[in-house]
Design a protein around this motif. Structure first.
Motif, mmCIF file in Angstrom:
data_model
loop_
_atom_site.group_PDB
_atom_site.id
_atom_site.type_symbol
_atom_site.label_atom_id
_atom_site.label_comp_id
_atom_site.label_asym_id
_atom_site.label_seq_id
_atom_site.Cartn_x
_atom_site.Cartn_y
_atom_site.Cartn_z
ATOM 1 N N PRO A 149 38.013 -20.813 -29.810
ATOM 2 C CA PRO A 149 37.286 -20.229 -30.952
ATOM 3 C C PRO A 149 36.017 -20.976 -31.323
ATOM 4 O O PRO A 149 35.123 -20.386 -31.957
ATOM 5 C CB PRO A 149 38.311 -20.287 -32.088
ATOM 6 C CG PRO A 149 39.260 -21.366 -31.697
ATOM 7 C CD PRO A 149 39.317 -21.355 -30.201
ATOM 8 N N LYS A 150 35.876 -22.239 -30.979
ATOM 9 C CA LYS A 150 34.731 -23.035 -31.378
ATOM 10 C C LYS A 150 33.642 -23.128 -30.305
ATOM 11 O O LYS A 150 32.605 -23.747 -30.536
ATOM 12 C CB LYS A 150 35.185 -24.445 -31.747
ATOM 13 C CG LYS A 150 36.121 -24.485 -32.942
ATOM 14 C CD LYS A 150 36.508 -25.918 -33.266
ATOM 15 C CE LYS A 150 37.457 -25.964 -34.470
ATOM 16 N NZ LYS A 150 37.847 -27.369 -34.828
ATOM 17 N N LEU A 151 33.889 -22.535 -29.139
ATOM 18 C CA LEU A 151 32.922 -22.637 -28.040
ATOM 19 C C LEU A 151 32.046 -21.394 -27.991
ATOM 20 O O LEU A 151 32.444 -20.290 -28.383
ATOM 21 C CB LEU A 151 33.640 -22.815 -26.701
ATOM 22 C CG LEU A 151 34.532 -24.066 -26.573
ATOM 23 C CD1 LEU A 151 35.188 -24.110 -25.206
ATOM 24 C CD2 LEU A 151 33.725 -25.325 -26.834
ATOM 25 N N SER A 152 30.820 -21.565 -27.479
ATOM 26 C CA SER A 152 29.875 -20.443 -27.354
ATOM 27 C C SER A 152 29.793 -19.906 -25.928
ATOM 28 O O SER A 152 29.548 -18.713 -25.719
ATOM 29 C CB SER A 152 28.490 -20.875 -27.826
ATOM 30 O OG SER A 152 28.020 -21.974 -27.057
ATOM 31 N N LYS A 153 29.947 -20.762 -24.923
ATOM 32 C CA LYS A 153 29.921 -20.352 -23.510
ATOM 33 C C LYS A 153 31.051 -21.046 -22.766
ATOM 34 O O LYS A 153 31.323 -22.224 -23.000
ATOM 35 C CB LYS A 153 28.588 -20.700 -22.848
ATOM 36 C CG LYS A 153 27.467 -19.720 -23.146
ATOM 37 C CD LYS A 153 26.219 -20.039 -22.315
ATOM 38 C CE LYS A 153 25.124 -19.027 -22.608
ATOM 39 N NZ LYS A 153 23.906 -19.284 -21.791
ATOM 40 N N VAL A 154 31.651 -20.314 -21.841
ATOM 41 C CA VAL A 154 32.727 -20.848 -21.010
ATOM 42 C C VAL A 154 32.530 -20.339 -19.591
ATOM 43 O O VAL A 154 32.264 -19.142 -19.374
ATOM 44 C CB VAL A 154 34.112 -20.429 -21.543
ATOM 45 C CG1 VAL A 154 35.208 -20.819 -20.553
ATOM 46 C CG2 VAL A 154 34.390 -21.061 -22.884
ATOM 47 N N LEU A 155 32.684 -21.244 -18.628
ATOM 48 C CA LEU A 155 32.664 -20.871 -17.201
ATOM 49 C C LEU A 155 34.105 -20.700 -16.747
ATOM 50 O O LEU A 155 34.894 -21.645 -16.775
ATOM 51 C CB LEU A 155 31.961 -21.940 -16.364
ATOM 52 C CG LEU A 155 31.892 -21.668 -14.856
ATOM 53 C CD1 LEU A 155 31.041 -20.436 -14.569
ATOM 54 C CD2 LEU A 155 31.334 -22.883 -14.108
ATOM 55 N N PHE A 156 34.431 -19.482 -16.343
ATOM 56 C CA PHE A 156 35.793 -19.194 -15.895
ATOM 57 C C PHE A 156 35.859 -19.325 -14.378
ATOM 58 O O PHE A 156 35.047 -18.744 -13.647
ATOM 59 C CB PHE A 156 36.206 -17.783 -16.324
ATOM 60 C CG PHE A 156 37.504 -17.338 -15.754
ATOM 61 C CD1 PHE A 156 38.704 -17.780 -16.296
ATOM 62 C CD2 PHE A 156 37.544 -16.489 -14.652
ATOM 63 C CE1 PHE A 156 39.914 -17.372 -15.763
ATOM 64 C CE2 PHE A 156 38.745 -16.079 -14.106
ATOM 65 C CZ PHE A 156 39.932 -16.520 -14.660
ATOM 66 N N LEU A 157 36.866 -20.095 -13.899
ATOM 67 C CA LEU A 157 37.084 -20.296 -12.464
ATOM 68 C C LEU A 157 38.520 -19.930 -12.109
ATOM 69 O O LEU A 157 39.455 -20.272 -12.842
ATOM 70 C CB LEU A 157 36.807 -21.747 -12.064
ATOM 71 C CG LEU A 157 35.387 -22.285 -12.266
ATOM 72 C CD1 LEU A 157 35.307 -23.757 -11.860
ATOM 73 C CD2 LEU A 157 34.373 -21.459 -11.474
ATOM 74 N N ASP A 158 38.666 -19.233 -10.969
ATOM 75 C CA ASP A 158 40.000 -18.992 -10.419
ATOM 76 C C ASP A 158 40.471 -20.244 -9.694
ATOM 77 O O ASP A 158 39.660 -21.103 -9.301
ATOM 78 C CB ASP A 158 39.978 -17.799 -9.461
ATOM 79 C CG ASP A 158 40.242 -16.489 -10.176
ATOM 80 O OD1 ASP A 158 40.803 -16.523 -11.290
ATOM 81 O OD2 ASP A 158 39.862 -15.421 -9.628
ATOM 82 N N ASP A 159 41.803 -20.334 -9.455
ATOM 83 C CA ASP A 159 42.336 -21.528 -8.796
ATOM 84 C C ASP A 159 42.262 -21.450 -7.275
ATOM 85 O O ASP A 159 42.698 -22.369 -6.578
ATOM 86 C CB ASP A 159 43.774 -21.789 -9.246
ATOM 87 C CG ASP A 159 44.721 -20.648 -8.885
ATOM 88 O OD1 ASP A 159 44.251 -19.643 -8.310
ATOM 89 O OD2 ASP A 159 45.932 -20.764 -9.170
ATOM 90 N N ASP A 160 41.706 -20.335 -6.717
ATOM 91 C CA ASP A 160 41.578 -20.224 -5.256
ATOM 92 C C ASP A 160 40.114 -20.334 -4.831
ATOM 93 O O ASP A 160 39.705 -19.733 -3.841
ATOM 94 C CB ASP A 160 42.196 -18.923 -4.748
ATOM 95 C CG ASP A 160 41.608 -17.690 -5.425
ATOM 96 O OD1 ASP A 160 40.837 -17.858 -6.385
ATOM 97 O OD2 ASP A 160 41.926 -16.555 -5.001
#
Length: 656
Positions: free
Chosen positions: A472-483
């Motif tokens: 809730p406190k972040l503005s940007k997130v980089l999403f990565l898969d585990d493969d």
């Protein structure tokens, strides 16, 4: 002596009659008036009564008792006249032969036979030579009194030869000319003549000319002077027609031979065709059987591949157990990670990773930190399930990510994530979903077997739709898969401008099967009215999300609404990409392809240059690099970030 003289006289008569007989062969071809003149001339050729010049006979014998020999004229049409004893019989005289003089009679008979043989031999010579010889002998024997008769006879012979040379057409030639006219008409009706218009015209013209010649002609003497020329012209045309018929017959024979050859070839071709048809039918049956077997093998292969993908290798099953045991041996202070104060600081580069695979998560973290230019700015947020939470924490407690910070959380901590809030959780507990996943008798026959992977039942897979609630406190997130494996520094992603979009992703529409119609059911009006089937798809695995825009556009509610509409799975099958395409429709910013290279988990032909240049390489598909079915040539990109000498890996027998 009288007998001897009679014999000599007979020989002299024969020498005179022989050439006349040779002339008679041509006599029949002469005209009647000419015959009469010739007979008168021949009749005049008699011996004179005065025989005083015949000194060989005794002068004592009276000439009154002798008779002249009878002249016999043969008028047959053959040149092959043969003299017999009767032909040369001497006339009766008043001094007959004595019956008692047998020797003289015998000598007479011998002389007559010799004369007959000599005469028959002379007939084998040409009549021209015989005439010359006889004329020479006659001139010697006859007296000067007969010289005028000889001249008359020579004139007669010259006239005969001239008439013969001027009239080569034999007797009854008018009838033969009519026969040729009939033959010409027959030629006109033959096919070979009908096809030769020039010859046909000439033959008709010649027929008309011959008809004009024959008009009013009853006998040979009525023929005009040009009859011979017409005869000759007709013969030439008939000979030409005969040659044409011969050539036509030869051509017909050739054509028949060719036709026979073609028929033989046709029969052979028919046999070959029948043989080929039979072979084709057999091949078609074999192909059909092979296709059925292939389809069956494909289904079996898909099932076994899915089963292998679902099955955790023994080493990877051993590792979390070993780590969990060690984790719970730690006291509470040893179970904590450092740097708690920066976990919610938006100034750092936050990376979200949701996984239940310890080794796979370790490779993602290790590769990212290794290739980062500013690892101290990296903050990893790992969320795992209840079974693997302790093992995940223990691994990163033992193997901290260098200067980077890390947080490992349990999904059970998100108490707000329940079936009353999330439609997908409610579907997971429905009986229809359970039957869809766990009915073994239908698993092999379902064409969409890949959607039966139990990972789709894991809520970890759907946490990506709840990022604002998790952070809730972040503005940007980089999403990565585990493969995935990170090969380049990712710092540049946080400075990208998404231009008002929520999702930053690499598009995958270079191939036609990566468009919207591949993932969504456009036969349903809800889908066909709201989306473009040709719209370009994009990939999960490395996505940059703007959480501020997310909240502003209320993306989570959009996701929930479409999940409720897909309760019976009529809009799309299970998975996270189809609802992601719908949720982020017209809210996705395309990234450069070099940021994310896909296909290493199913495509053995990914461009090597693209792999080397890619910032992130993705093993999407069933052939994961930690499984035995992984594509060997891509395995090293992943394996080089695994420390196979680690004590826990050796204890669990995890080898490259």
């Amino acid at each position: 002596m009288m007998r001897l003289r009679n014999l000599v006289f007979g020989l002299l008569s024969l020498s005179v009659l022989a050439p006349i007989l040779l002339y008679i062969d041509n006599f029949s071809s002469l005209t009647p008036s000419f015959k009469q003149e010739f007979l008168e001339d021949v009749t005049a050729l008699i011996l004179p009564a005065d025989t005083s010049h015949l000194n060989v006979l005794p002068q004592g014998e009276s000439s009154a008792v002798r008779k002249e020999p009878i002249g016999i004229v043969y008028t047959d049409n053959s040149y092959k006249t043969v003299l017999t004893d009767k032909d040369l019989q001497l006339p009766d005289t008043d001094r007959a032969l004595s019956a008692t003089d047998e020797d003289a009679q015998s000598r007479k008979d011998d002389i007559i036979k010799q004369v007959i043989q000599s005469s028959n031999q002379e007939k084998e010579e040409t009549w021209t030579d015989r005439v010359a010889d006889q004329e020479s002998h006659q001139l010697k024997q006859q007296s000067a009194l007969n010289s005028d008769k000889v001249g008359k006879r020579d004139a007669l012979l010259t006239k005969i030869n001239k008439q013969t040379s001027q009239s080569p057409i034999p007797a009854a030639w008018e009838r033969q000319l009519r026969d040729r006219l009939i033959k010409a008409r027959v030629y006109l009706s033959l096919p070979a003549t009908k096809n030769n218009h020039h010859f046909k015209r000439d033959l008709r013209m010649q027929i008309k000319e011959v008809q004009c010649v024959l008009e009013g002609a009853i006998k040979d003497s009525d023929m005009p002077k040009n009859a011979y020329e017409k005869w000759k012209a007709m013969d030439q045309l008939l000979e030409k027609g005969k040659q044409m018929q011969y050539e036509s017959a030869n051509e017909l024979k050739k054509f028949e031979a060719m036709l026979h050859s073609k028929e033989e070839q046709l029969r052979v071709h028919k046999k070959q065709t029948m043989s080929l048809t039979t072979m084709v039918e057999k091949l078609r049956a074999t192909l059909h059987s092979t296709e059925e077997q292939l389809q069956e093998h494909k289904k079996q292969n898909m099932f076994l591949t899915q089963l292998t993908a679902k099955t955790l290798p023994k080493g990877l099953h051993c590792l979390p157990l070993r780590l969990t045991t060690e984790y719970y041996r730690l006291n509470s202070s040893e179970q904590q990670f450092p740097n708690h104060e920066i976990l919610d600081n938006p100034l750092f580069h936050h990376i979200a990773l949701f996984s239940d695979n310890v080794l796979a998560a370790a490779v993602v973290v290790n590769s990212t930190v290794t290739n980062s230019k500013h690892p101290s700015k990296l903050v990893f947020h790992i969320v795992s399930d209840r079974l693997n939470y302790a093992a995940m924490r223990m691994w990163f407690l033992v193997n901290p990510p260098g200067k980077a910070s890390i947080q490992v959380r349990n999904i059970e901590e998100f108490t707000w994530l329940n079936s009353s809030y999330s439609p997908v959780l409610k579907q997971f507990h429905s009986q229809s979903m359970i039957d869809y996943y766990f009915r073994a008798h239908s698993a092999n026959s379902d064409p969409n077997l890949k959607y039966r992977n139990p990972k789709y039942l894991s809520i970890l897979n759907h946490l990506r739709f709840y990022l604002p609630e998790i952070f809730p406190k972040l503005s940007k997130v980089l999403f990565l898969d585990d493969d995935i494996v990170v090969q380049k520094d990712l710092t540049g992603l946080w400075s990208l401008d998404l231009k008002g979009n929520v999702n930053g992703a690499v598009e995958t529409c270079r191939e036609s099967f990566h468009r919207f119609d591949t993932y969504l059911n456009f036969s349903n009006p809800l889908i066909s009215k709201n989306f473009d089937p040709g719209a370009c798809g994009w990939a999960y695995g490395m996505n940059l999300f703007d959480l501020e825009e997310w909240k502003r556009q209320n993306i989570t509610d959009v996701y929930h609404s479409w999940q409720k509409l897909n309760l019976d799975r009529q809009l799309w099958k299970l998975g996270t990409l189809p609802p992601g395409l719908i949720t982020f429709w017209k809210r996705t910013h395309p990234l450069d392809r070099r940021w994310h290279v896909l296909g290493l988990g199913y495509n053995p032909n990914v461009n090597q240059i693209e792999i080397e240049r890619g910032a992130v390489i993705h093993y999407n598909g069933n052939m994961k690099p930690w499984l035995e079915i992984g594509i060997p040539k891509y395995r090293n990109y992943w394996a080089k970030y695994v420390d196979y000498d680690h004590v826990y890996l050796r204890e669990c027998n995890i080898n490259p």
